[in-house]
Write a protein that holds these residues in place. Structure first.
Motif, PDB file in Angstrom:
ATOM      1  N   TYR A  95       2.100  17.228   2.266  1.00 31.31           N
ATOM      2  CA  TYR A  95       1.474  15.894   2.315  1.00 31.31           C
ATOM      3  C   TYR A  95       2.502  14.787   2.105  1.00 31.31           C
ATOM      4  O   TYR A  95       2.317  13.659   2.581  1.00 31.31           O
ATOM      5  N   THR A 157     -10.948   3.797   0.842  1.00 29.99           N
ATOM      6  CA  THR A 157     -11.115   5.070   1.548  1.00 29.99           C
ATOM      7  C   THR A 157     -12.408   5.112   2.340  1.00 29.99           C
ATOM      8  O   THR A 157     -12.559   5.927   3.255  1.00 29.99           O
ATOM      9  N   THR A 160     -12.381   5.113   6.016  1.00 29.39           N
ATOM     10  CA  THR A 160     -12.067   6.344   6.746  1.00 29.39           C
ATOM     11  C   THR A 160     -13.219   6.755   7.637  1.00 29.39           C
ATOM     12  O   THR A 160     -13.029   7.185   8.775  1.00 29.39           O
ATOM     13  N   GLY A 164     -13.050   7.244  11.428  1.00 38.01           N
ATOM     14  CA  GLY A 164     -13.354   8.591  11.911  1.00 38.01           C
ATOM     15  C   GLY A 164     -14.404   8.591  13.001  1.00 38.01           C
ATOM     16  O   GLY A 164     -14.264   9.297  14.012  1.00 38.01           O
ATOM     17  N   ALA A 327      -8.540   4.821  10.402  1.00 36.30           N
ATOM     18  CA  ALA A 327      -8.533   6.233   9.993  1.00 36.30           C
ATOM     19  C   ALA A 327      -7.289   6.546   9.151  1.00 36.30           C
ATOM     20  O   ALA A 327      -7.383   7.198   8.104  1.00 36.30           O
ATOM     21  N   TYR A 328      -6.121   6.069   9.591  1.00 39.37           N
ATOM     22  CA  TYR A 328      -4.878   6.301   8.856  1.00 39.37           C
ATOM     23  C   TYR A 328      -4.916   5.645   7.472  1.00 39.37           C
ATOM     24  O   TYR A 328      -4.527   6.261   6.477  1.00 39.37           O
ATOM     25  N   ALA A 331      -7.293   7.440   5.120  1.00 37.13           N
ATOM     26  CA  ALA A 331      -6.725   8.742   4.757  1.00 37.13           C
ATOM     27  C   ALA A 331      -5.552   8.575   3.794  1.00 37.13           C
ATOM     28  O   ALA A 331      -5.395   9.351   2.847  1.00 37.13           O
ATOM     29  N   THR A 334      -6.525   8.014   0.238  1.00 38.29           N
ATOM     30  CA  THR A 334      -7.028   9.237  -0.382  1.00 38.29           C
ATOM     31  C   THR A 334      -5.888  10.196  -0.674  1.00 38.29           C
ATOM     32  O   THR A 334      -5.747  10.708  -1.785  1.00 38.29           O
ATOM     33  N   LEU A 335      -5.045  10.435   0.332  1.00 39.74           N
ATOM     34  CA  LEU A 335      -4.026  11.484   0.230  1.00 39.74           C
ATOM     35  C   LEU A 335      -2.819  11.076  -0.601  1.00 39.74           C
ATOM     36  O   LEU A 335      -1.996  11.926  -0.942  1.00 39.74           O
TER      37      LEU A 335
END
Length: 499
Positions: A95, A157, A160, A164, A327-328, A331, A334-335
């Motif tokens: 990640y 987030t 997303t 999505g 979307a990026y 994400a 979150t990531l």
């Protein structure tokens, strides 16, 4: 009386697996690398990776359903803590490489949303070239996101889901528009199909050697990523022992058909040599280039003026850019903390320095997040200021992500025979009923992943223009360095336990 939990039907299971695995951005990359020739590799990856690997994850998930710790627990109870920690640490560090990659691609989405096409090739700050400029902007981006995420501002987030849904809608746009173009062009496709040759050879001159073609397998494996989450669906499935394997096999068929169809559809509107052979096309902007061209070809097919067709192309690209940006961004927020929290909370506490474990008043491991930020910044600086052009830059980043994301699969698969042989574990569902079945499946999956990564890593050394050592070294550097860090952390933990 407690109401029984409603079980997932076979159709519901297939739908959940499809939405978790199928990615819109994978087919554009496949078409750019291999043209129609990508289809066979996606089918092979479904047969020899997706199906057996997903079934293994199903057995892990059902057996350890009441255990916390996820994949660390699976491997720790099957093989041992050192193996489990190294495997889990490699999963986490994949990640970090993902963040390096996506932090640069965010600016392509912004450029495309604003201009209707990717203009980052022409960006320059403080006299830096475009690759260095993007690297600098990516460094600022990761610092800003870490700053806000560490303060618990993770509500972003929620965007997303918006991104999505929009990205999923792009599949519908591709299908409908491609069919319209096909009808108006009287069945004529932009990328000619010349018998079986078109499904074996690549129009990309960089993918004409056997080594380069085989190295594409890592892209196909990456396209089926996200299967670890499938393990958690087993006990929620109706008649799981029968329906889960059936659901996985049907999902593999549907997803591989989906990828094959979308790759074919890109050939309806895009001639590889006319659209994709230029220096302005790379693995960072390929999706937007194809969507722009799709809109343009729609305008031409229905006999609109060139200016109107160009405007439609820019509109398609802008919508794609905005969708991918949302979307990026979601994400990323979150990531940037979720995998970090997962590995810290899912492994023995003594493994980590005390500062790394400590959370701030927002429940975030802020110190650990800033250490992570420094690592991402260092990699970004080294890669972006390494003297590469945009094509080489995004190529290296993409290959680094593909290799790093697939290495954890080796650890999970490698632990499976030991897991099956553990008599003290309650194997609630046995999909692989004999030793021959699980040993053959393990050997096949590990061979596919291993060979794909080896060929990907060594391919730059055999390119026509001469060996490109940098590309090979970058792909090796991450896994080797992070493996050493994992070993040092675990050895430190073992020494402290003895004291």
């Amino acid at each position: 009386m407690t109401k029984a939990t409603k079980k997932v039907t076979l159709f519901g299971l297939i739908l959940m697996i499809f939405t978790s695995v199928f990615g819109f951005g994978n087919a554009p990359v496949a078409f750019y690398r291999m043209g129609y020739g990508a289809i066979i590799w996606y089918i092979l990856a479904a047969l020899f990776f997706f199906i057996p690997y997903a079934l293994m994850m199903a057995e892990y998930g059902s057996t350890f359903k009441h255990e916390s710790g996820g994949m660390y627990t699976w491997m720790e109870k099957s093989v041992g803590p050192k193996y489990a920690f190294i495997g889990t640490f490699m999963w986490y560090t994949s990640y970090i490489i993902w963040m390096v990659n996506v932090s640069t691609k965010v600016f392509i989405t912004l450029s495309t949303t604003y201009s209707g096409s990717d203009h980052t090739n022409y960006w320059s700050l403080f006299g830096l070239d475009s690759t260095q400029t993007i690297g600098l902007l990516a460094i600022l981006f990761i610092i800003v996101v870490t700053f806000f995420a560490a303060r618990g501002l993770d509500k972003i987030t929620k965007i997303t889901s918006v991104g999505g849904i929009a990205v999923t809608f792009l599949n519908v746009v591709l299908i409908v528009v491609s069919l319209i173009i096909l009808v108006f062009n009287k069945g004529q496709v932009a990328q000619p199909i010349e018998g079986m040759k078109s499904f074996i050879d690549s129009p990309n001159p960089g993918f004409n050697s056997p080594l380069a073609i085989i190295s594409f397998l890592v892209f196909a494996i990456f396209a089926y990523g996200g299967l670890e989450a499938v393990g958690g669906l087993v006990d929620k499935t109706e008649n799981a022992e029968k329906n889960f394997p059936k659901g996985v096999i049907l999902s593999a068929i549907i997803i591989s058909i989906g990828y094959a169809l979308t790759i074919l559809l890109w050939g309806v509107s895009t001639n590889w040599n006319s659209v994709l052979s230029g220096d302005n096309v790379n693995l960072g902007n390929i999706t937007y280039v194809l969507m722009n061209n799709l809109g343009f070809e729609l305008g031409r097919a229905i006999n609109l003026s060139t200016d109107t067709a160009l405007a439609i192309g820019h509109a398609f690209a802008r919508f794609t850019g905005l969708s991918m940006f949302l979307a990026y961004l979601g994400a990323f927020f979150t990531l940037i903390y979720s995998p970090l929290k997962t590995i810290i909370e899912g492994t023995p506490k003594g493994l980590w320095p005390e500062k790394m474990v400590r959370e701030n008043d927002k429940g975030m491991p802020a110190f650990a997040m800033w250490i992570q930020c420094v690592i991402v910044v260092l990699i970004l600086a080294l890669v972006s200021f390494g003297g590469k052009d945009a094509q080489s830059f995004y190529n290296v980043l993409t290959l680094m992500v593909n290799v790093s994301m697939t290495i954890p699969y080796l650890f999970l698969t490698g632990a499976f025979p030991a897991f099956k042989q553990k008599s003290d574990i309650n194997h609630s569902i046995n999909i692989f009923k004999t030793k021959t079945q699980y040993m053959v499946s393990t050997i096949v999956v590990m061979s596919v992943i291993g060979f794909a990564n080896i060929f990907t890593i060594i391919e730059p050394l055999f390119r026509k223009g001469g060996p490109v050592w940098g590309d090979t070294l970058w792909q090796i550097a991450g896994p080797v360095l992070f493996s050493l860090i994992a070993l040092l952390l675990f050895n430190r933990y073992e020494r402290r336990k003895k004291d």
